[in-house]
Design a protein around this motif. Structure first.
Motif, short mmCIF file in Angstrom:
data_model
loop_
_atom_site.label_atom_id
_atom_site.label_comp_id
_atom_site.label_asym_id
_atom_site.label_seq_id
_atom_site.Cartn_x
_atom_site.Cartn_y
_atom_site.Cartn_z
N PRO A 83 0.82 -1.22 0.00
CA PRO A 83 0.00 0.00 0.00
C PRO A 83 0.85 1.26 0.00
N ILE A 84 0.31 2.32 -0.55
CA ILE A 84 0.97 3.63 -0.48
C ILE A 84 0.85 4.15 0.94
N SER A 85 1.92 4.76 1.45
CA SER A 85 1.90 5.31 2.81
C SER A 85 2.66 6.63 2.84
N VAL A 86 2.45 7.37 3.91
CA VAL A 86 3.16 8.64 4.08
C VAL A 86 4.66 8.40 4.07
N GLU A 87 5.10 7.34 4.76
CA GLU A 87 6.53 7.07 4.86
C GLU A 87 7.15 6.76 3.51
N ARG A 88 6.46 6.00 2.68
CA ARG A 88 6.99 5.65 1.36
C ARG A 88 7.07 6.88 0.47
N ILE A 89 6.07 7.74 0.55
CA ILE A 89 6.09 8.98 -0.24
C ILE A 89 7.24 9.87 0.21
N LEU A 90 7.41 10.01 1.54
CA LEU A 90 8.50 10.84 2.06
C LEU A 90 9.86 10.27 1.66
N GLY A 91 9.95 8.94 1.60
CA GLY A 91 11.20 8.32 1.19
C GLY A 91 11.62 8.74 -0.19
N ILE A 92 10.66 8.87 -1.10
CA ILE A 92 10.97 9.29 -2.47
C ILE A 92 11.28 10.79 -2.51
N VAL A 93 10.49 11.59 -1.80
CA VAL A 93 10.66 13.05 -1.82
C VAL A 93 12.03 13.45 -1.27
N PHE A 94 12.44 12.82 -0.17
CA PHE A 94 13.68 13.22 0.49
C PHE A 94 14.89 12.37 0.10
N ALA A 95 14.72 11.40 -0.79
CA ALA A 95 15.86 10.57 -1.19
C ALA A 95 16.99 11.39 -1.81
N PRO A 96 16.71 12.35 -2.72
CA PRO A 96 17.82 13.16 -3.26
C PRO A 96 18.57 13.94 -2.18
N LEU A 97 17.84 14.47 -1.20
CA LEU A 97 18.50 15.19 -0.11
C LEU A 97 19.38 14.24 0.68
#
Length: 456
Positions: free
Chosen positions: A301-315
């Motif tokens: 399932p999609i989750s907040v944590e998985r979304i944040l993992g993609i958003v902040f991966a470059p940082l």
């Protein structure tokens, strides 16, 4: 030995400073000397603390002291709560030893004990001398006036709202730049009580965890000062010299009075931490439930944590973390920002040793060690509204920017640490580990560890 992975961390240094410069209220007044000096001071402190045998032994002693403090605290917890404290003698057959680690009984009580000890050390003037020493250091090296320098030093040990209490009578007359700096530094550091709690959480997965947590909070202070000065440049026409005399000092009648009042202060912090974790974790669980209705992606399932993992991966990559670990590390950065650093440390402590390498874990310890999160916005608004009510509207207008400065300050600190040779921290770089996440919407082990009794 300086390697490509160390050079990669310099991207994080440039990124943190560059973002603040781009959002500065006056880009033409960039503090070049402060920028160079702050980064150099951070690097020299890390090299000295982990490179010089005497100081390295001192940091190891801090780790032993934390272990002793944790063990002593558990004795008190066991006396009050019995087998619930996780004692070896359990009244039932134990099938999962990990279930003995209960956050409410293993971490929160440490905050109580440390707050009581801090009050006692303040009454004995030991902590006061240390704080004033750091205040003088910030005053001489970073160009701060006496009162803000003292509050900055106190914040490192006492917390984001407790530190400014020592200069309460000066707060109305501080410049806008100085007031913003205090809020930003408060979010870039952590308090002494939480330092010990974080070290307790990480001690089983990170060697010398107490030394890293202590170093992280100390060296993040100059990073917070630097980024705050870039975002809201100092106002020399307003900032005139003032004496280094705290007008609102903490006074205890006796050692027993210090212990009692310190315990009371610690209880307020414990309740605040516990309540904040319950509410924010519950809200994220609600959001995850809604996102789950959208169906799964990549077999989960999609989750907040998985979304944040993609958003902040470059940082996370910019901090010096290998790309294979970036989604996991990015998720931790997002959890720290949304759910508080306590939850992020708990989740990192639950990640098995063969999932992320030790260098990633060290860098993330520094990146997570700060109060910059959404909950702290409310804490600062409430605290400063009491300390300086006449400037509440001004604080409301700058607190979100201060949160960003505090968040980037810990990233700057992590980047400086990442630029240091891995051998300095006693581990070898680039070891081959078990397969980890790719930068896609795949299940995040940081979000759902297999056996984590304290996992929110």
């Amino acid at each position: 030995m300086f390697r490509l992975e160390n050079a990669q961390s310099l991207v994080g240094v440039a990124l943190a400073i560059g973002i603040c410069w781009a959002l500065s209220e006056s880009r033409r007044r960039f503090p070049w000397k402060l920028a160079i000096g702050a980064v150099v001071v951070q690097a020299l402190l890390v090299l000295a603390l982990f490179g010089l045998p005497a100081l390295r032994s001192g940091l190891q002693g801090v780790g032993h002291a934390v272990d002793g403090l944790s063990a002593s605290t558990q004795a008190g917890v066991a006396f009050v709560f019995g087998f619930l404290a996780g004692t070896p003698n359990q009244p039932y057959t134990l099938t999962d030893p990990g279930s003995l680690f209960v956050f409410a009984f293993r971490v929160l009580p440490v905050i109580l004990v440390v707050c009581a000890l801090a009050a006692l050390l303040w009454h004995w003037r030991i902590l006061k001398w240390i704080t004033q020493g750091f205040g003088l250091l910030f005053e001489k090296t970073m160009g701060l006036r006496g009162p803000p320098a003292l509050a900055t030093a106190a914040t490192v040990f006492m917390g984001q709202v407790e530190g400014p209490i020592f200069i309460r009578s000066y707060l109305p007359s501080l410049s806008r730049s100085e007031l913003f700096m205090l809020i930003a530094v408060g979010m870039a550091c952590v308090s002494g009580s939480t330092m010990v709690a974080y070290a307790t959480i990480l001690k089983d997965v990170l060697p010398n965890a107490a030394a890293h947590v202590l170093t992280a909070s100390i060296i993040s202070a100059p990073a917070g000062v630097l980024l705050a000065r870039i975002l809201v440049p100092r106002m020399p026409e307003i900032e005139v010299a003032e004496p280094l005399e705290p007008a609102a000092d903490k006074v205890y009648e006796s050692s027993v009075d210090a212990l009692i009042k310190g315990t009371g202060d610690g209880l307020a912090i414990v309740l605040n931490v516990a309540a904040t974790l319950i509410v924010f974790v519950a809200l994220v669980a609600m959001v995850n439930g809604i996102l789950g209705l959208l169906g799964g992606v990549g077999g989960a399932p999609i989750s907040v944590e998985r979304i944040l993992g993609i958003v902040f991966a470059p940082l996370a990559w910019a901090l010096g973390i290998r790309w294979a670990d970036a989604p996991t590390a990015g998720s931790l950065l997002g959890v720290k920002l949304v759910l508080t650093e306590f939850t992020a440390f708990i989740r990192m402590g639950a990640i098995p040793a063969d999932v992320i390498d030790e260098r990633t874990r060290v860098i993330m310890t520094y990146a997570l060690c700060g109060f910059a999160n959404i909950a702290s916005v409310g804490i600062n608004v409430a605290g400063y509204s009491v300390l300086v009510p006449e400037r509440r509207a001004e604080i409301m207008g700058m607190v979100w920017k201060a949160m960003m400065a505090g968040f980037l300050a810990t990233c700057l600190t992590a980047s400086v640490v990442g630029a240091m040779p891995s051998e300095l921290f006693g581990h070898e770089p680039a070891v081959k580990l078990a397969p980890v996440l790719k930068p896609t919407l795949a299940p995040n082990p940081a979000a759902t560890p297999a056996k984590d009794p304290v996992q929110p």
